[in-house]
Enzyme design. Structure first.
Site, PDB file in Angstrom:
ATOM      1  N   HIS A  73      45.293  38.222  43.271  1.00 59.03           N
ATOM      2  CA  HIS A  73      44.636  39.158  42.360  1.00 59.03           C
ATOM      3  C   HIS A  73      43.123  38.972  42.435  1.00 59.03           C
ATOM      4  CE1 HIS A  73      48.484  38.443  39.739  1.00 59.03           C
ATOM      5  NE2 HIS A  73      48.754  39.131  40.833  1.00 59.03           N
ATOM      6  N   TYR A 136      41.193  28.278  32.773  1.00 51.86           N
ATOM      7  CA  TYR A 136      40.123  28.970  33.484  1.00 51.86           C
ATOM      8  C   TYR A 136      39.211  29.708  32.509  1.00 51.86           C
ATOM      9  CZ  TYR A 136      43.802  32.637  33.472  1.00 51.86           C
ATOM     10  OH  TYR A 136      44.801  33.502  33.135  1.00 51.86           O
TER      11      TYR A 136
END
Length: 467
Positions: A73, A136
């Site tokens: 992605h 993240y």
């Protein structure tokens, strides 16, 4: 490329074959109780080359079982990825438009490794241990609309040929990820958009000629003095705003109504753009003016303190101060702008061709700035990612008076320089209500030249315009 990581005693940041992507090695001191690491340490990491990407959201993802695989992605934001526990094989493929399209990197990662992934680089991960947890940071908020900007690549793409430790036919993969296209069918992610405010103005037109894929906005399309309109505008995917709009009627600005309009366009509108740029980490380019100075210095450098004489100069100084609060900004200071539409050179040429002999001010000094060079200098700063800050930008050549320039125009039009009668500012202003002007408007150009851009001489541009 396949790489492995090990224990380290010092923080390290290394580059990769994918431009802008970085691998960080994180020290993990520990004892019988376990370990500790500084997973994100802005000051130390910036010193080692990590961009100041301004994260606004922290996400976590947990894989229960070994073999869980996701990707690839490419997302419309920058991303800093690390592990809290477990191990993975991470793979990245550059899906950005440009020469690096298709560049790839594979790394086995544990908690001792982190990666910085730029916007448009596709991420893929495979859990190599049960109970693997990712964390993240991203520098934009997730939304369904943002999801529509993703670009995808199939995990099994033969061109990227990622060597997944666990064969994909034995891995846990979502149905959606199985259907992503091969590299040959991927539409590359375009760079973040540039928006030009004031696209139909003299400078705006020159900018749009150079920035063919930029979005140009007029006041009818977005009134930047309206805070609600600016907040409601769709800024998704915008990386740079160039504010080429301004109130420039310096004499009218001295009137009651003009003062309000001048402050609205040159200060309140700038404040609205600064607010959006800060919230969304957008780079802002703002065009300034020699009028922020009183003109007592022969030439002005970028560090000279503001000392405006009139309302217009005061508003431009206030706008500059607002923009300078942003970490990612360029204030481009210029003077005596010449572009399409009504301007001094055009007016003088028209008078010469009609046989009119004008009187022109001879005790104000500066350099002309042709919008083609002003626009080219701005584009240069953007394309080279020059250091943020203020840059003077005019054409090169001698500092001259308005009367000197008028004489040159007349000569180029086949008339006599003597047709122009020099007068003082005081004589010109007699019986008129005008704004005070700086006597000296010359701007030092050392900084923009050191940044790799040398504007053309003003005399060359005059020849081309009046040729």
């Amino acid at each position: 490329m396949m790489a492995s990581t090990g224990s380290a005693t010092e923080l390290a940041v290394t580059t990769t074959p994918i431009p802008g992507m970085l691998v960080l090695t994180l020290p993990m001191p520990g004892d019988n109780r376990g370990w500790f690491k500084e997973n994100w340490q802005r000051e130390k990491m910036l010193k080692l080359g990590l961009p100041d990407f301004g994260p606004v959201q922290n996400n976590m993802s947990f894989n229960t079982a070994k073999g869980a695989t996701r990707g690839l992605h490419a997302e419309p934001w920058d991303k800093y990825v690390s592990l809290a526990t477990g191990r993975i094989m991470g793979a990245w493929v550059d899906l950005r438009e440009g020469d690096s399209f298709g560049a790839k990197l594979s790394i086995e990662m544990g908690p001792e490794t982190a990666v910085f992934v730029p916007r448009g680089v596709a991420n893929g991960y495979q859990a190599l241990e049960d109970g693997t947890a990712y964390t993240y940071l991203v520098n934009d908020h997730w939304s369904p609309e943002a999801r529509s900007q993703y670009t995808y690549l199939n995990l099994a793409d033969e061109t990227a040929a990622i060597a997944w430790p666990i064969p994909l036919d034995q891995a846990e993969i979502s149905d959606a990820d199985k259907k992503h296209p091969r590299l040959a069918d991927v539409t590359p992610m375009k760079p973040a958009r540039t928006v030009v405010i004031g696209a139909k103005g003299q400078l705006g037109q020159s900018l749009m000629e150079l920035l063919s894929e930029a979005s140009g906005l007029t006041r009818e399309e977005l009134d930047v003095t309206d805070r609600e309109a600016v907040q409601a505008f769709n800024w998704n995917g915008v990386g740079t705003i160039i504010n080429a709009a301004a109130y420039t009627a310096v004499d009218v600005a001295e009137t009651d109504e003009g003062r309000k309009d001048c402050w609205a366009a040159n200060v309140h509108a700038v404040q609205n753009l600064v607010e959006v740029a800060r919230e969304r980490r957008i780079r802002l380019v703002h065009v300034s003016s020699d009028y922020v100075f009183d003109g007592t210095e022969q030439e002005h450098d970028e560090d000279e303190a503001f000392s405006p004489l009139g309302v217009y100069g005061q508003t431009k100084a206030a706008g500059d101060a607002l923009v300078a609060t942003l970490p990612r900004h360029y204030v481009v200071r210029t003077s005596w702008v010449i572009g399409g539409g009504k301007n001094f050179v055009g007016i003088m040429a028209d008078l010469a061709n009609k046989g009119v002999k004008p009187t022109v001010v001879a005790d104000q000094y500066g350099r002309l700035t042709f919008t083609q060079d002003l626009a080219a200098g701005i584009v240069h700063l953007l394309q080279t990612d020059a250091e943020p800050g203020t840059y003077n930008l005019t054409n090169t050549g001698e500092v001259q008076s308005w009367a000197d320039i008028a004489k040159q125009v007349f000569v180029r039009c086949g008339k006599s320089a003597d047709d122009v009668t020099p007068v003082s500012t005081q004589e010109y202003a007699a019986g008129k209500k005008i704004s005070p002007r700086p006597t000296h408007s010359g701007l030092k150009l050392d900084k923009i030249i050191a940044a790799g851009f040398t504007p053309a001489p003003a005399s060359q541009r005059l020849d081309e315009l009046l040729g």
